[in-house]
Scaffold this motif. Structure first.
Motif, mmCIF file in Angstrom:
data_model
loop_
_atom_site.group_PDB
_atom_site.id
_atom_site.type_symbol
_atom_site.label_atom_id
_atom_site.label_comp_id
_atom_site.label_asym_id
_atom_site.label_seq_id
_atom_site.Cartn_x
_atom_site.Cartn_y
_atom_site.Cartn_z
ATOM 1 N N SER A 281 -38.884 40.722 19.526
ATOM 2 C CA SER A 281 -39.914 41.731 19.222
ATOM 3 C C SER A 281 -40.264 42.566 20.447
ATOM 4 O O SER A 281 -41.395 43.028 20.596
ATOM 5 N N GLY A 282 -39.303 42.754 21.328
ATOM 6 C CA GLY A 282 -39.550 43.515 22.548
ATOM 7 C C GLY A 282 -38.982 44.911 22.469
ATOM 8 O O GLY A 282 -38.243 45.264 21.548
ATOM 9 N N ASN B 117 -39.027 46.086 27.823
ATOM 10 C CA ASN B 117 -38.770 44.680 28.107
ATOM 11 C C ASN B 117 -37.321 44.451 28.514
ATOM 12 O O ASN B 117 -37.043 43.703 29.458
ATOM 13 N N LEU B 118 -36.407 45.107 27.819
ATOM 14 C CA LEU B 118 -34.989 44.994 28.126
ATOM 15 C C LEU B 118 -34.433 46.385 28.413
ATOM 16 O O LEU B 118 -34.471 47.255 27.554
ATOM 17 N N LEU B 119 -33.955 46.562 29.622
ATOM 18 C CA LEU B 119 -33.425 47.860 30.048
ATOM 19 C C LEU B 119 -31.932 47.734 30.314
ATOM 20 O O LEU B 119 -31.506 46.911 31.131
ATOM 21 N N LEU B 120 -31.145 48.543 29.622
ATOM 22 C CA LEU B 120 -29.702 48.563 29.835
ATOM 23 C C LEU B 120 -29.347 49.772 30.680
ATOM 24 O O LEU B 120 -29.523 50.914 30.252
ATOM 25 N N ALA B 121 -28.868 49.514 31.884
ATOM 26 C CA ALA B 121 -28.400 50.575 32.777
ATOM 27 C C ALA B 121 -26.882 50.647 32.639
ATOM 28 O O ALA B 121 -26.152 49.894 33.294
ATOM 29 N N VAL C 41 -27.737 43.185 24.102
ATOM 30 C CA VAL C 41 -29.091 43.386 24.619
ATOM 31 C C VAL C 41 -29.991 43.989 23.550
ATOM 32 O O VAL C 41 -31.158 43.609 23.411
ATOM 33 N N LYS C 42 -29.456 44.922 22.784
ATOM 34 C CA LYS C 42 -30.256 45.556 21.728
ATOM 35 C C LYS C 42 -30.659 44.539 20.660
ATOM 36 O O LYS C 42 -31.800 44.522 20.189
ATOM 37 N N THR C 43 -29.713 43.670 20.281
ATOM 38 C CA THR C 43 -30.015 42.638 19.285
ATOM 39 C C THR C 43 -31.016 41.639 19.826
ATOM 40 O O THR C 43 -31.932 41.196 19.114
ATOM 41 N N LEU C 44 -30.865 41.272 21.092
ATOM 42 C CA LEU C 44 -31.795 40.328 21.704
ATOM 43 C C LEU C 44 -33.207 40.893 21.724
ATOM 44 O O LEU C 44 -34.183 40.172 21.485
ATOM 45 N N ALA C 45 -33.327 42.183 21.987
ATOM 46 C CA ALA C 45 -34.653 42.808 22.001
ATOM 47 C C ALA C 45 -35.301 42.734 20.627
ATOM 48 O O ALA C 45 -36.515 42.543 20.509
ATOM 49 N N PRO D 75 -21.025 44.941 5.351
ATOM 50 C CA PRO D 75 -22.448 45.301 5.253
ATOM 51 C C PRO D 75 -23.162 45.029 6.578
ATOM 52 O O PRO D 75 -22.837 44.078 7.295
ATOM 53 N N SER D 76 -24.129 45.867 6.877
ATOM 54 C CA SER D 76 -24.882 45.695 8.117
ATOM 55 C C SER D 76 -25.745 44.436 8.043
ATOM 56 O O SER D 76 -26.240 44.061 6.981
ATOM 57 N N ILE D 77 -25.917 43.794 9.190
ATOM 58 C CA ILE D 77 -26.694 42.562 9.280
ATOM 59 C C ILE D 77 -27.983 42.862 10.030
ATOM 60 O O ILE D 77 -27.966 43.422 11.131
ATOM 61 N N SER D 78 -29.086 42.508 9.422
ATOM 62 C CA SER D 78 -30.379 42.699 10.077
ATOM 63 C C SER D 78 -30.842 41.375 10.671
ATOM 64 O O SER D 78 -30.645 40.318 10.073
ATOM 65 N N VAL D 79 -31.432 41.436 11.852
ATOM 66 C CA VAL D 79 -31.913 40.232 12.519
ATOM 67 C C VAL D 79 -33.428 40.159 12.392
ATOM 68 O O VAL D 79 -34.114 41.173 12.231
ATOM 69 N N SER D 80 -33.926 38.952 12.442
ATOM 70 C CA SER D 80 -35.362 38.716 12.306
ATOM 71 C C SER D 80 -35.971 38.390 13.656
ATOM 72 O O SER D 80 -35.325 37.744 14.492
ATOM 73 N N PRO D 81 -37.196 38.808 13.902
ATOM 74 C CA PRO D 81 -37.863 38.444 15.160
ATOM 75 C C PRO D 81 -38.154 36.950 15.190
ATOM 76 O O PRO D 81 -38.680 36.391 14.228
ATOM 77 N N ILE D 82 -37.788 36.320 16.283
ATOM 78 C CA ILE D 82 -37.961 34.872 16.439
ATOM 79 C C ILE D 82 -39.102 34.551 17.396
ATOM 80 O O ILE D 82 -39.866 33.613 17.189
#
Length: 337
Positions: free
Chosen positions: A68-69, A108-112, A60-64, A197-204
């Motif tokens: 760009s949410g 936008n994305l809430l993890l309970a 969920v964190k990666t999807l956000a 190494p850490s992987i950074s994601v780009s806003p799509i």
């Protein structure tokens, strides 16, 4: 290729790019990832059950990040208060006025996380925001951002000290998804990625773009025979005997509500959208039936004593009801335009 089909393909490609970006970080869990996207496009919420450490939070964190949410996480505990979720009014001594402090539900994305570890009063605080997309603080209504997705997790182990979710709240989740362990190959890739190494994601995409995609999903054509099939499947959970399943009557105390039928159709539209179609097919509905129904069936004590699960009952119902024929594309093109 007409404009409608071309637009559906372009939008589906955007979702594929978004999914590809998420899978650069999250290994495996294809079913889970697909259901998350279905929930976003259908405007629903997800209840996820799985043991700790299966990348539910990471997903969920990666999807956000890719959309760009905003992302917020709430760890549910027995001492949590409703104000810790939705916010409260606080007095400012400097100005002598009260101000509204918004809680973590404004995302936008809430993890309970581990939602069943909090008392029913706290769980019920999510009811309004999940259904109405707003919260009420001191008599004032505040809208949450759009799109808005609640993903609640449950831990199937260590059930001591937990509080079962009220049926009224469970019914507000579009789907309940079961997340299992990765394969040996997937786990090896997970270890390499975490220790490397850490992987950074780009806003799509942007939240505004995802909102427009939700509108596009609402225009996906659903054949009347497919709608009637969804109605029959849900109705069979209420009165199995009326569909030749008399032996299941003693196992189901309460069947699924009309929200299940709505969820099947909206979810089928989203799944068809992801599969680059502007119309839904029977397999779109069939694929979603277990996830949409498993948490909505209230089983009898006899079912519990016999070890009968909701998934087994849903499978029996699917086997008993004939699936409608696939509509020809030439047949659905005209109504969909």
């Amino acid at each position: 290729m007409n404009d409608q089909t071309r637009g559906a393909v372009d939008s589906a490609e955007l979702m594929e790019r978004l999914l590809y970006e998420v899978k650069r970080v999250v290994v495996g869990q294809d079913h889970f990832l697909e259901r998350v996207l279905v929930a976003i496009l259908a405007g629903g919420h997800l209840l996820v059950e799985g043991v700790p450490g299966l990348a539910k939070t990471l997903t969920v964190k990666t999807l956000a990040r890719t959309m760009s949410g905003s992302f917020k996480r709430i760890q549910f505990t027995p001492d949590l208060l409703p104000a810790d979720l939705i916010g409260t009014r606080m007095y400012n001594q400097g100005t002598g006025e009260f101000s509204t402090v918004r809680g973590p539900v404004f995302a936008n994305l809430l993890l309970a996380d581990e939602i069943n570890r909090a008392p029913a009063k706290v769980q019920s605080a999510l009811l309004e925001v999940m259904e109405e997309k707003q919260v009420t603080i001191a008599g004032e209504s505040h809208l949450v951002p759009t799109p808005f997705l609640v993903m609640a997790t449950q831990n199937p182990i260590e059930t001591e000290g937990t509080y079962p979710l009220p049926e009224a709240q469970v019914d507000r989740f579009l789907m309940k998804v079961l997340v299992g362990y990765p394969s040996e190959e997937e786990e090896a890739v997970i270890v390499n990625r975490v220790t490397g190494p850490s992987i950074s994601v780009s806003p799509i995409a942007t939240p505004e773009r995802l909102t427009s995609l939700q509108d596009e999903c609402g225009r996906i054509y659903v054949d009347p025979s497919l709608l009637q099939y969804a109605v029959r499947v849900v109705a069979a959970t209420r009165k199995p005997g009326g569909y030749g399943l008399e032996d299941l009557d003693r196992y189901i105390a309460f069947g699924a509500s009309p929200r299940a039928t709505i969820g099947l159709i909206e979810g089928a539209r989203a799944l068809a959208f992801l599969r680059r179609r502007h119309y839904a097919l029977p397999e779109d509905v069939v694929d979603l039936v277990p996830d949409v129904l498993r948490h909505r069936l209230v089983l009898s004590y006899e079912a519990m004593s016999d070890g009968v699960t909701a998934d087994q009952l849903v499978t029996r119902i699917l086997q008993a009801l004939p699936v409608p024929e696939r509509p020809l594309e030439s047949h659905v093109r005209a109504p969909a335009q």
